[in-house]
Design a protein around this motif. Structure first.
Motif, mmCIF file in Angstrom:
data_model
loop_
_atom_site.group_PDB
_atom_site.id
_atom_site.type_symbol
_atom_site.label_atom_id
_atom_site.label_comp_id
_atom_site.label_asym_id
_atom_site.label_seq_id
_atom_site.Cartn_x
_atom_site.Cartn_y
_atom_site.Cartn_z
ATOM 1 N N GLY A 1 0.825 -1.194 0.000
ATOM 2 C CA GLY A 1 0.000 0.000 0.000
ATOM 3 C C GLY A 1 0.861 1.246 0.000
ATOM 4 O O GLY A 1 1.988 1.238 -0.492
ATOM 5 N N ALA A 2 0.350 2.297 0.600
ATOM 6 C CA ALA A 2 0.982 3.613 0.494
ATOM 7 C C ALA A 2 2.215 3.741 1.384
ATOM 8 O O ALA A 2 2.317 4.632 2.230
ATOM 9 N N VAL A 3 3.174 2.850 1.182
ATOM 10 C CA VAL A 3 4.455 2.947 1.874
ATOM 11 C C VAL A 3 5.196 4.172 1.351
ATOM 12 O O VAL A 3 5.112 4.514 0.179
ATOM 13 N N GLY A 4 5.896 4.856 2.244
ATOM 14 C CA GLY A 4 6.596 6.066 1.833
ATOM 15 C C GLY A 4 7.622 5.788 0.750
ATOM 16 O O GLY A 4 8.383 4.811 0.834
ATOM 17 N N ARG A 5 7.652 6.629 -0.263
ATOM 18 C CA ARG A 5 8.590 6.410 -1.359
ATOM 19 C C ARG A 5 10.032 6.542 -0.880
ATOM 20 O O ARG A 5 10.932 5.879 -1.392
ATOM 21 N N GLY A 6 10.260 7.382 0.114
ATOM 22 C CA GLY A 6 11.594 7.489 0.689
ATOM 23 C C GLY A 6 12.023 6.189 1.348
ATOM 24 O O GLY A 6 13.194 5.796 1.282
ATOM 25 N N ALA A 7 11.063 5.501 1.978
ATOM 26 C CA ALA A 7 11.364 4.224 2.626
ATOM 27 C C ALA A 7 11.729 3.173 1.583
ATOM 28 O O ALA A 7 12.570 2.301 1.835
ATOM 29 N N VAL A 8 11.094 3.250 0.423
ATOM 30 C CA VAL A 8 11.415 2.315 -0.657
ATOM 31 C C VAL A 8 12.846 2.532 -1.129
ATOM 32 O O VAL A 8 13.634 1.584 -1.261
ATOM 33 N N GLU A 9 13.199 3.776 -1.393
ATOM 34 C CA GLU A 9 14.559 4.078 -1.847
ATOM 35 C C GLU A 9 15.596 3.689 -0.797
ATOM 36 O O GLU A 9 16.661 3.152 -1.127
ATOM 37 N N ALA A 10 15.283 3.933 0.464
ATOM 38 C CA ALA A 10 16.213 3.593 1.536
ATOM 39 C C ALA A 10 16.428 2.087 1.627
ATOM 40 O O ALA A 10 17.537 1.614 1.915
ATOM 41 N N ALA A 11 15.365 1.326 1.376
ATOM 42 C CA ALA A 11 15.463 -0.134 1.438
ATOM 43 C C ALA A 11 16.428 -0.667 0.392
ATOM 44 O O ALA A 11 17.059 -1.715 0.594
ATOM 45 N N TYR A 12 16.547 0.039 -0.705
ATOM 46 C CA TYR A 12 17.437 -0.401 -1.773
ATOM 47 C C TYR A 12 18.839 0.192 -1.654
ATOM 48 O O TYR A 12 19.838 -0.517 -1.858
ATOM 49 N N TRP A 13 18.915 1.482 -1.386
ATOM 50 C CA TRP A 13 20.170 2.184 -1.608
ATOM 51 C C TRP A 13 20.882 2.677 -0.363
ATOM 52 O O TRP A 13 21.964 3.269 -0.472
#
Length: 392
Positions: free
Chosen positions: A63-75
């Motif tokens: 769902g509406a997980v923060g886009r910053g959290a997505v980037e942090a999970a990868y990079w």
């Protein structure tokens, strides 16, 4: 002869559960890094409509997980790295040793499809820059292109990509969508870097992980997940831990077909709530067109590279998942604060509420405050969809 036979419907539900789209495999507060670990690979692509594909994959599941959290999970940190899997993918850092077989294959071949005039000199110079100046993009290393078409790469770009292919360099960060290259010896945790797994071990483990991500799969499905040869999968299956089963309806003319299952799916039937969401065309649920058609009866292709006049469903048509089925497509765009469905196609009127829900959820996630549908197929659903959007 395998004793266990799944129906096509059971296999579909197992697949959805394995992909994190049925029930709550990530818990009540699931995080993007858990999605990456479960899927094993998240495909990257340059196209950005609502968001880039690697952002859309965890969004579809959480769902509406923060886009910053997505980037942090990868990079951020050393959680992941970018390498060749199904395509160019983000991969969990823990899997670094498993791609030794592919790195060795590059070394054995001796070159990329791009050729360097003086490969030894170019690689030496690039390595010296990284060692002395730290992580750098291809632009900082001397420019990515010579000025021609997109594949007219500079000598330094070819060199750094070769070093990435062979595992001397690694990408653990994107900066403004540019790869940031560093030395593997400086970034990959030492306990992973020293592992030197033989090809057979790499392939059996990757086959097992593909089985976990798919739940139940044919040999060709397993091969596609990591872009391996069918022969490689067949050789790896005996040591993969996967269990041979049968799936009714998966064979030619609706016959039963041989498949392989993650042992974990044999213990209990997959249960839980189905996600209603829009999927990236590069999502691992649908990236294998043959499997998507077999499992869901849904024929889909990306039309971004099809001439505009020949497109059927739109530039970046996103499959609509609802009730465990693929029930339509939405070609989205943004106009200021409005999410626009350039074209939306639905299989049936009963899916209108799901389409409205998915569109509003996506709109709010990317910061839009309004939703509008331009073209609805069949046209008889235009008014019901407008009502559904207005009342959401």
């Amino acid at each position: 002869m395998p004793e266990l036979t799944f129906s096509a419907d059971e296999a579909r539900r197992i697949f959805l559960r394995a992909q994190g789209l049925l029930g709550s495999p990530y818990g009540r507060r699931g995080k993007p890094q858990a999605v990456l670990q479960q899927l094993g690979a998240v495909q990257l692509d340059t196209i950005s409509v609502l968001a880039r594909s690697h952002e859309l994959v965890p969004y579809a599941r959480l769902g509406a997980v923060g886009r910053g959290a997505v980037e942090a999970a990868y990079w951020q940190g050393t959680r992941a790295f970018e390498y060749w899997s199904h395509a160019a993918c983000v991969l969990p850092m823990s899997t670094w040793p498993l791609y030794a077989f592919r790195r060795r294959a590059f070394v054995k071949r001796g070159h990329r499809w791009h050729k360097m005039a003086d490969s030894e000199r170019s690689c030496t110079e690039v390595l010296a820059r990284l060692r002395g100046e730290g992580p750098m993009t291809a632009t900082e290393l001397g420019g990515a292109k010579n000025g021609g078409s997109w594949y007219d790469w500079s000598e330094s770009k070819i060199a750094i990509e070769w070093l990435l292919d062979t595992g001397v360099a690694v990408c653990t960060e994107r900066r403004g969508w540019k790869r940031v290259y560093d030395l593997a010896e400086r970034v990959v945790p030492a306990e992973l870097l020293v592992q030197d797994l033989d090809d057979a071990t790499c392939l059996s483990e990757l086959t097992a992980r593909a089985g976990t991500a798919l739940g139940v799969a044919t040999v060709k499905d397993l091969a596609d997940y990591q872009r391996l040869a069918v022969e490689q999968i067949r050789s790896a299956l005996p040591d993969s831990g996967l269990v041979e089963v049968q799936v009714a309806g998966w064979g030619k003319d609706g016959r039963t077909a041989a498949a392989w299952a993650d042992p974990a799916v044999l213990a209990e039937q997959p249960r839980g709530r189905h996600r209603t969401t829009l999927l990236s065309p590069f999502d691992s649920l649908v990236w294998d067109r043959a499997r998507t058609e077999r499992v869901f009866g849904f024929a889909h292709r990306l039309e971004a590279y099809v001439p505009k006049g020949k497109r059927v469903h739109g530039y970046f048509a996103m499959p609509l998942l609802s009730g465990g089925r693929l029930v339509g497509r939405v070609d989205p765009a943004r106009e200021g604060q409005t999410l626009v469905a350039r074209q939306i196609s639905l299989a049936d009127a009963k899916h209108v509420p799901a389409a409205g829900k998915a569109l509003w959820e996506a709109a709010e996630w990317v910061g839009c405050t309004d939703v509008r549908a331009e073209r609805v197929l069949p046209e008889t659903l235009a008014a019901p969809l407008a009502s559904a959007l207005a009342s959401a």
